[in-house]
Design an enzyme around this catalytic site. Structure first.
Site, mmCIF file in Angstrom:
data_model
loop_
_atom_site.group_PDB
_atom_site.id
_atom_site.type_symbol
_atom_site.label_atom_id
_atom_site.label_comp_id
_atom_site.label_asym_id
_atom_site.label_seq_id
_atom_site.Cartn_x
_atom_site.Cartn_y
_atom_site.Cartn_z
ATOM 1 C CB SER A 98 -0.760 -0.093 1.362
ATOM 2 O OG SER A 98 -1.804 1.056 1.221
ATOM 3 C CG ASP A 239 -3.712 3.692 -1.256
ATOM 4 O OD1 ASP A 239 -4.370 3.411 -2.198
ATOM 5 O OD2 ASP A 239 -4.018 3.007 0.012
ATOM 6 C CG ASP A 241 -3.165 -1.142 -2.039
ATOM 7 O OD1 ASP A 241 -3.178 0.164 -1.685
ATOM 8 O OD2 ASP A 241 -3.564 -2.044 -1.349
ATOM 9 C CG ASP A 243 -6.715 -0.124 -0.687
ATOM 10 O OD1 ASP A 243 -5.930 0.708 -0.701
ATOM 11 O OD2 ASP A 243 -6.564 -1.083 0.081
#
Length: 451
Positions: A98, A239, A241, A243
């Site tokens: 992340s 961010d 990744d 999500d």
């Protein structure tokens, strides 16, 4: 070697290669196969340079235990959440750390229907099998490995959340921070009437412009500058990744995630009134106020994606939101998603003549908040007990859903332990009184520091 200290409450995250490396990834694959006993697993990785090697070892561990692996390559966590039900798989693993620094990596793990695998639902069992060396031996009938690209199908799924015909030609600054979100923006772009101003757009695991974490104030300036320079309608940053997505208004001002939870609750309830909305207990007066204006039901849940998703499934909730910019949708397998939120905001902005700043300004004035303040302490339990002793006797309400929440007539606070770092997280809000907010925030922070 490796370190099992990289096993956290909700996921796996650690420094490469000291804590997490291909050797441990292979063993995680073996242990996953034994604990979750599935026949087919989807895997993928974010833009980190260590991702491909860790993903390859993970795949081999699964394959050697008879599991068929679908490898979707470089992706975001939300694409794993989509691909698991899309391919009718028994689970999925995204290799990602992340927003952590470039020398970190990790894994976010789900089971069938993208139900999260956390400490209580298998992560500790996976850790224990590795710790005890009680891993299954490779079998003769190994699993298969196939490479798939679900992005086209995923794009179609995302577009189900909006009405393209109602969109106006907005100008939008998009900043993935050299993470992976740009790939999904590119896939959507041809379907949308928007002009995208692309900043730090190329995926690059070296993170040449800093780790992709818009919560760091120093990472916001480039987005803010581009919004002002191009006179954009809004800005979006992600961010690593992707999500989570973060919003800037047309003035370039960063919007606290807290106020967006209330706004999304409103947008979702406009479509399906009298539904259930889940929110975390750190800051919630604004969200409650919006929900109370309808016949909907607001439900507080412990902070953290595993807790929010579990409660959403129990309640069949329409939407769940955390002030940390995680937004969960019933119609996206009760999972968090960093693309659906900005699509919904853009559709709403297309339907009104009001700028984004005005949409949240009333919330900010009615319920000003401190934003989350992180404090390093020696003994978190001692601090929480001292806060309870000092404040609870005069309070209207105290709660222990997540840490300590204390409510008075005109202000409230929540202090909780981080699930991922040795920190106390402090949040304060008031009923329309910025001076009281500043006073009480300083009071709570100084009290904690004095212990």
């Amino acid at each position: 070697m490796y370190s099992l200290d990289c096993f956290k409450a909700y996921d796996i995250r650690g420094i490469v290669p000291e804590q997490l490396n291909p050797l441990l990834a292979y063993k995680i694959g073996q242990a996953y196969a034994q604990v979750l006993t599935g026949d087919k697993v989807v895997i993928g990785h974010d833009i980190r340079l260590s991702g491909p090697d860790i993903c390859e070892a993970l795949a081999q561990g699964l394959i050697d235990c008879g599991v068929d692996v679908i490898h979707i390559g470089q992706c975001g966590t939300e694409e794993i959440y989509f691909a698991v039900p899309h391919y009718n798989a028994d689970g999925g693993i995204c290799v990602t750390a992340s927003h952590n620094p470039a020398n970190y990596n990790g894994m976010k793990i789900v089971g069938k229907d993208s139900v999260p695998v956390s400490e209580k639902t298998g992560l500790l069992q996976i850790k224990a099998l590795i710790e005890q060396g009680n891993l299954p031996a490779p079998i003769k009938e190994k699993g298969s490995l196939s490479f798939q690209n679900p992005r086209s199908a995923y794009t179609k799924k995302l577009l189900e959340f909006i009405d393209i015909d109602k969109l106006k030609p907005l100008k939008i600054v998009v900043n993935p921070g050299n993470g992976g979100a740009g790939e999904v923006v590119n896939a959507l772009e041809k379907h949308l009437p928007f002009e995208f101003i692309k900043v730090n757009f190329k995926p690059d695991g070296h993170f040449p412009n800093g780790v992709p974490n818009p919560l760091l104030i120093e990472n916001r300036a480039v987005t803010q500058h581009a919004i002002k320079q191009h006179k954009a309608d809004l800005g979006i940053a992600w961010d690593g990744d992707f999500d989570r997505c973060f919003f800037f208004d047309e003035k370039g001002d960063f919007i606290e995630g807290y106020y967006l939870v209330g706004l999304f609750a409103k947008l979702m309830l406009d479509k399906e009134p009298e539904s259930k909305i889940i929110f975390d207990p750190r800051l919630y007066w604004n969200t409650e106020s919006i929900i109370n204006d309808t016949n909907a039901l607001g439900i507080k849940s412990k902070t953290g994606h595993a807790f929010i998703k579990e409660r959403m499934r129990e309640e069949h909730a329409l939407y769940g939101g955390e002030m940390s910019a995680h937004h969960y949708f019933r119609d996206f397998y009760y999972c968090d998603n960093g693309t659906i939120p900005w699509l919904l905001i853009c559709q709403f902005l297309s339907s009104i003549d009001t700028p984004l700043s005005s949409l949240v300004e009333q919330y900010q004035q009615q319920y000003p908040c401190s934003g989350e303040i992180n404090l390093t302490v020696g003994n978190a339990t001692t601090v929480l007990e001292a806060l309870y002793t000092a404040y609870a006797h005069n309070a209207i309400e105290t709660e222990h859903i997540d840490g300590l929440g204390v409510t008075f007539d005109t202000w409230r606070f929540n202090v909780r332990c981080s699930n991922t770092e040795p920190l106390l997280r402090v949040n304060v809000e008031t009923r329309g009184d910025i001076n009281l907010l500043n006073q009480k925030t300083s009071e709570i922070v100084n009290f904690i520091k004095s212990i």
